[in-house]
Design an enzyme around this catalytic site. Sequence first.
Site, PDB file in Angstrom:
ATOM      1  N   CYS A 169       3.723 -17.812   0.890  1.00 62.63           N
ATOM      2  CA  CYS A 169       4.461 -17.651  -1.089  1.00 62.63           C
ATOM      3  C   CYS A 169       3.863 -16.242  -1.521  1.00 62.63           C
ATOM      4  O   CYS A 169       2.166 -16.401  -1.242  1.00 62.63           O
ATOM      5  CB  CYS A 169       5.007 -18.764  -1.824  1.00 62.63           C
ATOM      6  N   ARG A 221       5.182 -11.570   1.178  1.00 67.30           N
ATOM      7  CA  ARG A 221       4.812 -12.419   1.882  1.00 67.30           C
ATOM      8  C   ARG A 221       5.623 -13.807   1.966  1.00 67.30           C
ATOM      9  O   ARG A 221       5.730 -14.857   2.618  1.00 67.30           O
ATOM     10  CB  ARG A 221       3.925 -13.102   1.593  1.00 67.30           C
ATOM     11  N   TRP A 259       9.166 -19.287  -0.289  1.00 65.39           N
ATOM     12  CA  TRP A 259       9.290 -18.835   1.035  1.00 65.39           C
ATOM     13  C   TRP A 259       9.246 -20.579   1.356  1.00 65.39           C
ATOM     14  O   TRP A 259       8.461 -21.379   0.954  1.00 65.39           O
ATOM     15  CB  TRP A 259       8.743 -18.550   1.589  1.00 65.39           C
ATOM     16  N   ASN A 311       1.024 -21.946  -3.578  1.00 69.96           N
ATOM     17  CA  ASN A 311       1.389 -22.026  -2.519  1.00 69.96           C
ATOM     18  C   ASN A 311       0.971 -22.805  -2.061  1.00 69.96           C
ATOM     19  O   ASN A 311      -0.459 -23.549  -1.849  1.00 69.96           O
ATOM     20  CB  ASN A 311       1.277 -20.637  -2.609  1.00 69.96           C
ATOM     21  N   GLY A 312       0.733 -23.171  -0.282  1.00 75.38           N
ATOM     22  CA  GLY A 312       0.536 -24.448   0.006  1.00 75.38           C
ATOM     23  C   GLY A 312       1.174 -25.736   0.019  1.00 75.38           C
ATOM     24  O   GLY A 312       2.578 -25.671   0.202  1.00 75.38           O
ATOM     25  N   GLU A 349       4.530  -9.328  23.917  1.00 77.19           N
ATOM     26  CA  GLU A 349       4.982  -8.340  22.495  1.00 77.19           C
ATOM     27  C   GLU A 349       6.130  -7.666  22.034  1.00 77.19           C
ATOM     28  O   GLU A 349       5.895  -7.756  20.828  1.00 77.19           O
ATOM     29  CB  GLU A 349       3.158  -7.719  22.122  1.00 77.19           C
ATOM     30  N   LYS A 388       8.484  -8.831  18.894  1.00 77.12           N
ATOM     31  CA  LYS A 388       9.384  -7.745  18.158  1.00 77.12           C
ATOM     32  C   LYS A 388      10.797  -7.694  17.740  1.00 77.12           C
ATOM     33  O   LYS A 388      11.293  -7.594  16.895  1.00 77.12           O
ATOM     34  CB  LYS A 388       8.533  -6.634  18.474  1.00 77.12           C
ATOM     35  N   GLU A 404      11.938 -10.749  16.348  1.00 78.42           N
ATOM     36  CA  GLU A 404      11.552 -11.143  14.697  1.00 78.42           C
ATOM     37  C   GLU A 404      12.644 -10.715  14.446  1.00 78.42           C
ATOM     38  O   GLU A 404      13.041 -10.547  12.775  1.00 78.42           O
ATOM     39  CB  GLU A 404      10.607 -11.580  14.762  1.00 78.42           C
ATOM     40  N   HIS A 454      11.102 -16.325  40.415  1.00 80.57           N
ATOM     41  CA  HIS A 454      11.345 -17.584  39.685  1.00 80.57           C
ATOM     42  C   HIS A 454      12.278 -18.295  39.139  1.00 80.57           C
ATOM     43  O   HIS A 454      11.576 -19.201  38.617  1.00 80.57           O
ATOM     44  CB  HIS A 454       9.755 -18.164  39.872  1.00 80.57           C
ATOM     45  N   LYS A 473       4.755 -13.179   5.748  1.00 83.43           N
ATOM     46  CA  LYS A 473       4.133 -12.414   6.859  1.00 83.43           C
ATOM     47  C   LYS A 473       2.715 -13.235   6.744  1.00 83.43           C
ATOM     48  O   LYS A 473       1.937 -13.114   7.430  1.00 83.43           O
ATOM     49  CB  LYS A 473       3.490 -11.052   5.207  1.00 83.43           C
TER      50      LYS A 473
HETATM   51  C1  F6R Z   1       4.642 -11.101  14.112  1.00 84.00           C
HETATM   52  C2  F6R Z   1       3.903 -11.381  13.351  1.00 84.00           C
HETATM   53  C3  F6R Z   1       3.321 -12.814  14.046  1.00 84.00           C
HETATM   54  C4  F6R Z   1       1.994 -12.484  13.137  1.00 84.00           C
HETATM   55  C5  F6R Z   1       1.196 -14.057  13.367  1.00 84.00           C
HETATM   56  C6  F6R Z   1      -0.213 -14.348  12.830  1.00 84.00           C
HETATM   57  O1  F6R Z   1       5.442  -9.656  14.052  1.00 84.00           O
HETATM   58  O2  F6R Z   1       3.269 -10.827  12.125  1.00 84.00           O
HETATM   59  O3  F6R Z   1       3.295 -13.489  15.049  1.00 84.00           O
HETATM   60  O4  F6R Z   1       0.857 -12.543  13.910  1.00 84.00           O
HETATM   61  O5  F6R Z   1       2.187 -14.800  12.589  1.00 84.00           O
HETATM   62  O6  F6R Z   1      -0.658 -13.530  11.871  1.00 84.00           O
HETATM   63  P1  F6R Z   1      -1.760 -13.231  11.971  1.00 84.00           P
HETATM   64  O7  F6R Z   1      -2.501 -12.143  12.513  1.00 84.00           O
HETATM   65  O8  F6R Z   1      -2.127 -12.730   9.861  1.00 84.00           O
HETATM   66  O9  F6R Z   1      -2.999 -14.498  11.746  1.00 84.00           O
END
Ligand code: F6R
Length: 610
Positions: free
Chosen positions: A2, A27, A74, A100-101, A483, A487, A490, A506, A605
Amino acid sequence: MCGIVGYIGNKNSVPILIEGLKRLEYRGYDSAGLGIIADNKCTIVKRKGKVSELELSLKEHPISAPLGIAHTRWATHGEPNQINAHPHTNSSGKLFLVHNGIIENYNVLKTELQRNGYEFYSETDTEVLVKLIDSFLQKKLELSEAVRYALNEVKGTYGIAVGYSDEPDKIVVAKKGSPLVLGVGDGENFIASDVNALIAHTSRVVYLEDGEIAVVYKDRFEAKTIEDEQIKKEIHEVTVALEEISKGEFPHFMLKEIMEQPHSVKNSFRGRLLFEEGSSKLGGLQGYEERIARSKRILICACGTSWHAGLVGEYMLEQYTGIPTEVEYASEFRYRNPIITTDDTCIFISQSGETADTLAAMKEAKRRGALVLGVCNVVGSSIARESEAGVYIHAGPEIGVASTKAFTSQLIVLALITILIARRRHLSLIDGQTIIRELDLIPGKIAEILEKNEEIKTIAQDFINAKNFLYLGRGYNFPVALEGALKLKEISYIHAEGYPAAEMKHGPIALIDENMPSVFITPMDSVYDKVISNIEEVKARKGKIIAIASKHDDKIDNLVDYSIRVPETIRMLMPILTAIPLQLLAYHIAVGKGLNVDQPRNLAKSVTVE
Ligand code: F6R
């Protein structure tokens, strides 16, 4: 997760709060609200949905005040609706709080408060906190003391900001486990959960540490600990420019950040390449090189995309330093009994530097005596401050929820750490010089790949109706497959799985038919022929194939439906190049489906809760 923003001064706080919320919206974005105090009276406005909904209602019914705090949410406790949105208030509506938290013992506290006559209108843990503070105000304590007493009863994490119309000259803020920053202005002060919300107004910031409370007035602030010790806080200068957190001419932050990579990657190694010595210079590790080089084991801990970068790091470190390296999900590491010794070096990778699981894992490794290093993007973030030593990736602010430029910069920094340590062990000067020269060429090669944007967009159009995807790679490119799949899923909500290409037979091969596209990452390296065999296996089952292939591969087009060509480099750096077409492919598929790639559903984020 948040976002919090606050203002106290002589101006109207409302436009400042809305602008700050917009900068923080990445965020978390399921509801937003603000509380203000004008003429000793509080007004609270909350809306479900994006900040623009809140903004619209404030345009219809304008309000103004020199003090205000605001929040973009969030949801963790209670569904995202107007009632559960912050700020939350006491029953008189004179006290309001954004948070937040997570308050872990909120049920116990709530039962106790209910026994004392408190009623609750929302499903949130935050309402419990505001009512707990109220219960101390009833005992005739001042606001900052009431906050302090309340926080002493709370278990969990918080970044909070509190306003009270009986004390209209101040905002009280506190932090534990969730970031909180003060922005110091001239006759005005700001608060935020992220410096990005402040930099339009001031570059002078104060980072609160866990267990600290600050009372913020318009012309000063006072800080203390929740144990009531007065403390003196240092003011830091931040250097982020406003353009860095704006979209500019791009339709989305994600595309802007993908396109920035020649530049962001260069910033990650700027001033750090030692061409003659065939090594790297990392100021943040100065004095620690020997200890790292003598480690018996290296453990890399992270989440999500950063964890994928860690996997590539494992290949790099084991190949060049010979030190056994393991990679762990931070969320798993913190809840088992990890065997950590003082001979270990633990590297914690985090773009935001605030991920709750990574931070907690770091504290645990530190407690067990390992050397704890941080690899972060956000300067001054909790993980950066908590680590003993570390390296910033200097990718610049990453706003798009899907991590792109941070990934490639994390790989650059892992390569720099690898070469630094490998040269202290047995890597030859010649080999070191080769790596350094190749690193220097990476930005140009990325630029070459980005020129294929339109080509990748055209390929993406053929897949916007796909329901599933497989991503396959080997060796250094296995983490890239993971990765690429992350991408895609998500931001496009298409189910995608990454697999080591040879594992396909397998199990996953059972999924292959004409409706299951596969992306093969297959540069011409030592496992090329083996990956080609896997491609043949998919082809034989009529699966559609997109290959991320070397520029000079003249065989691949006979085997696959689409190929996206990338320039070549040494194996350890190849993932920096092969990841980029996958970022663009996911982006164009999601945009083709009409989705909001910068704010995908259910995601935030920076994950500052467990
Ligand atoms: C995917 C993504 C998340 C972050 C994960 C860790 O695109 O952004 O999987 O990589 O939440 O976040 P950080 O790197 O900020 O610890």
